[in-house]
Design an enzyme around this catalytic site. Structure first.
Site, mmCIF file in Angstrom:
data_model
loop_
_atom_site.group_PDB
_atom_site.id
_atom_site.type_symbol
_atom_site.label_atom_id
_atom_site.label_comp_id
_atom_site.label_asym_id
_atom_site.label_seq_id
_atom_site.Cartn_x
_atom_site.Cartn_y
_atom_site.Cartn_z
ATOM 1 N N ARG A 1 37.661 28.096 34.460
ATOM 2 C CA ARG A 1 38.481 29.389 34.810
ATOM 3 C C ARG A 1 39.614 28.920 35.710
ATOM 4 N NH1 ARG A 1 37.554 35.568 36.369
ATOM 5 N NH2 ARG A 1 37.413 35.854 34.020
ATOM 6 N N SER B 1 33.283 39.638 31.471
ATOM 7 C CA SER B 1 34.014 39.057 32.432
ATOM 8 C C SER B 1 32.944 38.798 33.611
ATOM 9 C CB SER B 1 35.246 39.641 32.775
ATOM 10 O OG SER B 1 35.930 38.566 33.593
ATOM 11 N N PRO B 2 32.789 37.712 34.471
ATOM 12 C CA PRO B 2 32.040 37.558 35.607
ATOM 13 C C PRO B 2 32.381 38.450 36.560
ATOM 14 C CG PRO B 2 33.102 35.433 34.663
ATOM 15 C CD PRO B 2 33.758 36.276 33.918
ATOM 16 N N ARG C 1 36.242 45.824 34.372
ATOM 17 C CA ARG C 1 35.877 47.080 34.971
ATOM 18 C C ARG C 1 35.520 48.072 33.675
ATOM 19 N NH1 ARG C 1 39.341 45.203 38.380
ATOM 20 N NH2 ARG C 1 39.383 45.833 40.466
ATOM 21 N N GLN D 1 28.633 30.940 35.371
ATOM 22 C CA GLN D 1 29.895 30.488 35.885
ATOM 23 C C GLN D 1 29.234 29.682 37.109
ATOM 24 O OE1 GLN D 1 32.662 32.807 38.169
ATOM 25 N NE2 GLN D 1 34.170 32.512 36.510
ATOM 26 N N TYR E 1 38.525 29.840 45.707
ATOM 27 C CA TYR E 1 37.269 29.249 45.965
ATOM 28 C C TYR E 1 37.594 27.623 46.023
ATOM 29 C CZ TYR E 1 35.723 33.878 45.247
ATOM 30 O OH TYR E 1 35.535 35.218 45.568
#
Length: 781
Positions: free
Chosen positions: A636, A427-428, A730, A506, A588
């Site tokens: 996303r 994942s980013p 993680r 991304q 964002y």
């Protein structure tokens, strides 16, 4: 319990409000632990008045009962019906999964056992008696246990302290009973002509031999609980809102006549109700404590209401024994039980949501549908279902064309011209380690090591399209020639040293969440100096009084930002990335346009969802035009803001559909981080239901994210058809070779997880110290 200095502790005087299983069992345990206690149970109904029919208890709960009160356990053991199978009936076909292990008995019998135990111990039982208010009882009692159910008057009277949150859900259901014992837990789907209904049924009384009162006497065929459930709109369309109890039972019996063998259904004050989830911020108030449904509820589809109440009683009795004061005991009780209940409620919400959205799954192949149903709460997984019934899970895999011996996570997946060798995505993750937007050696090692670790797709962090679009001064970018050269270095390494691993970029813009410190220096906190101006859809700061107020973008500025995204996309293509993801999540810039909480514009780029989508779609189109036609693009999104008035799950489906129409190859489904006052429902795989809904509503590929931590979770999500790819963050920080280690732990050595040649010697789990020491040859008593 404590007493004044020099005095012996005085036995507790306890009032119990509510004569359900939780209240009765708490009374019995407290009396058994100290026979001198004065304990009274108030129950407004008659002894055998009860809602529902059967009760299911887990082996864990039964183990607690056995240790706490062998007398109650022995009495229950004599009554239990036990079975192992679950039958799932869908489109006329019955599939059976075994090895599950259930125990059930009639609710009246459970109450009778507890009545007998309470009387034997000397508990005072007051039936057909309204209890005084809890506050009044608390004046002359040491403890008041409010076990007064989902409609608790105690909770309502002290709502300012307990601060309950009540959520009513979208299905109607009715409790009924059949006069024979099913031989399995049974789920069945039926088409009503106005939508689908589902049956949940299980035995709770065993058949008995023929009565010896003459030739031809019928045997007692036992009994089964039958719950019929459907969406509110289906219930109304079928006219069930106008039927009384008897007519409703007859309608249900006719709908499920095959399962019921043409027999009628019995009622017991049965009515169509909508399930209500109860959550309380506090469980105690002075001497008053909530227990069972008064404190919390969990949907019947995971069979946990009585289980939770009985376990509450066990914990409360233990804490009162272990702690020196009542307040200390109540604090310990809540601390012990709250995380257990929260976990159960998360599983229950996942299960009830699955049944609410059942219509989205009915088109799945039979075995996948059955597997999806069995794993709906996320507590049953591919791994433990395989332990219970390997033949069943093998049939599910075979139907999905998963090669024998291949875990589902190691099957390939194609997006446009790109074939990923497995379903794992790194994942980013923002690393905050760039210099003036340029990625350096850290990024080469960080992304390169994870590419060597076996994932099918490795994503960069959010790469910013302009200097002012950065979150922090240490964020990476793609707006200068040196950025492109640095990213090309990373891409070349991945493609040369980890062939078969795809590298994705991304692209994003921070919007109102920019000009902040690095995460470990103060997340979302503005820079101490050197801040740059922010832009956003509307002039709304992220945290008023903390973060600066952004400027609302003008039409001219919107065009400039759109061109920045397009230029960065062209640069990403030249740098050699295999996949591009447009970041429209987490508050964002583009996410800020999508959420009604952050977009207050009154022009064409605000207002309705179509208006809020306008600019993100314009950016997507501009990026797609610059991105090579054979390379996939994903988007996303935050599928919910976890805040009132924000983006909803229904909005998320519409947003995904809009991007799909414009050419998105998959939707990467995240949630939240849009507003600081969000209240996420954290837990294992907690975001995956949103991906599931988009995938099975729209039929488009999705990437699931959100506390997916084990390879068992990945296998479960893929095989159930809830996701096509799973992104983990993680776990890949903890173990860059997470995917390769997942393959080794499952004994898989196929093409979905090839070890790099220099690492092949480490493809087996290293040996540990000996655990097979010789046993003693001689034992002396």
């Amino acid at each position: 319990m404590s007493a004044p200095v020099g005095q012996e502790p005085r036995p507790l005087k306890v009032a119990v409000l509510g004569g359900g299983p939780g209240g009765l069992y708490a009374a019995a345990l407290l009396k058994r632990l100290d026979p001198e206690r004065e304990i009274t149970v108030w129950e407004r109904n008659a002894p055998d008045d009860t809602f529902g029919f059967g009760v299911v208890l887990s082996d864990q709960t039964l183990g607690g009962i056995e240790h706490a009160d062998p007398v109650v356990y022995g009495a229950l053991q004599a009554e239990f019906v036990r079975w192992d199978d679950i039958d799932i009936v869908h489109r006329g076909r019955t599939l059976t999964s075994g090895g599950h292990g259930f125990a059930a008995l009639g609710r009246r019998r459970l109450l009778a056992v507890l009545h007998d135990r309470c009387r034997a111990l000397g508990v005072r039982l007051l039936f057909r008696t309204e209890a005084p208010p809890a506050a009044e009882l608390a004046r002359d009692h040491d403890l008041v246990i409010a076990a007064d159910g989902v409609h608790s008057t105690t909770r309502t009277a002290h709502a300012d302290v307990f601060r309950p949150r009540l959520t009513t859900h979208r299905c109607r259901y009715i409790w009924l009973s059949a006069d024979f014992a099913l031989d399995a837990f049974r789920f069945e789907i039926a088409d009503t002509g106005h939508g689908i209904a589902q049956l949940h049924a299980y035995p709770y009384a065993r058949p008995s031999p023929a009565r010896p009162d003459g030739p031809g006497a019928d045997a007692d065929a036992g009994a089964s609980t039958v719950i019929v459930e459907m969406r509110e709109e289906v219930w109304r369309a079928n006219g069930l809102d106008a039927l009384d109890e008897t007519a409703s039972a007859a309608w249900c019996a006719e709908l499920f006549a095959g399962t019921l063998r043409g027999r009628p259904l019995r009622t017991n004050n049965s009515s169509w109700i909508a399930f209500r989830t109860v959550v309380n911020e506090r469980w105690s108030h002075g001497r008053i404590v909530l227990l069972g449904d008064a404190a919390h509820t969990a949907h019947f589809s995971i069979g946990s209401g009585t289980k939770l109440a009985v376990e509450d009683a066990l914990a409360l009795a233990a804490c009162l024994r272990e702690q020196p004061t009542v307040p200390g005991a109540l604090t310990a009780y809540e601390a012990e039980r709250r995380p257990v209940v929260a976990s159960t409620q998360r599983a229950a919400r996942a299960s009830l949501a699955w049944f609410e959205d059942l219509a989205t799954y009915t088109g799945q192949p039979p075995h996948q549908f059955a597997f999806n149903l069995l794993t709906r709460s996320r507590r049953v997984t591919h791994g433990n279902l395989r332990l219970r019934d390997a033949e069943f899970t093998d049939a599910v895999a075979a139907e999905a064309r998963v090669p024998a011996g291949t875990p589902p996570m190691f099957t390939p997946f194609r997006l446009r011209g790109l074939t990923l060798r497995n379903r794992v995505v790194v994942s980013p993750m923002d690393m905050y380690s760039a210099v003036d937007g340029t990625p350096g050696d850290f990024h080469l090692v960080h992304l390169g090591s994870r590419a060597l670790g076996g994932a099918g797709l490795v994503m960069t962090e959010m790469v910013c399209v302009s200097p002012e679009g950065r979150i922090t001064p240490a964020c990476s970018g793609l707006y200068a020639p040196e950025h492109e050269r640095a990213w090309r270095r990373v891409a070349d390494f991945v493609h040369a040293q980890a062939p078969g691993t795809a590298l994705g970029v991304q692209l994003g813009h921070s919007g109102r969440k920019g000009s902040t410190r690095r995460m470990w220096e103060g997340i979302d906190q503005p820079l101490p100096d050197g801040n740059w101006p922010l832009v956003a859809p509307s002039a709304l700061p992220y945290r008023p009084g903390v973060n600066q107020t952004p400027q609302a973008l003008t039409a001219t500025e919107l065009a400039a930002v759109r061109e920045q995204f397009a230029a960065s996309a062209a640069s990403a293509a030249r740098a050699g990335f295999d996949l591009l993801e447009l970041h429209c999540a987490h508050g964002y810039l583009l996410s800020g346009f999508l959420s009604p909480l952050t977009n207050h514009r009154t022009d064409a780029y605000g207002g309705s969802l179509a208006g809020r989508l306008r600019f993100p779609l314009e950016v997507f189109d501009a990026v797609r035009e610059q991105w090579p036609a054979d390379r996939p693009m994903t988007v996303r999104i935050s599928a919910t803001d976890w805040a009132d008035g924000g983006t909803t799950a229904d909005d998320a489906v519409a947003i995904a559909a809009a991007f799909a129409e414009h050419g998105a190859d998959a939707i990467d489904v995240s949630t939240g981080q849009v507003v600081p006052h969000e209240r996420p429902d954290f837990g294992r795989s907690y975001q995956t239901p949103f991906a599931d809904r988009i995938r099975n509503t729209l039929g488009m590929p999705v990437i699931a994210v959100g506390a997916i931590s084990s390879w068992d979770d990945v296998n479960s999500l893929i095989l159930a058809g809830r996701a096509d790819l799973c992104a983990l963050a993680r776990p890949h920080l903890y173990d860059p070779h997470w995917t390769l280690h997942a393959a080794a732990e499952q004994g898989y050595t196929g093409p979905g997880a090839p070890w790099p040649l220099p690492y092949q010697a480490g493809s087996r789990t290293p040996p540990t110290g000996r655990t097979d020491a010789p046993k003693p040859r001689l034992t002396l008593n």
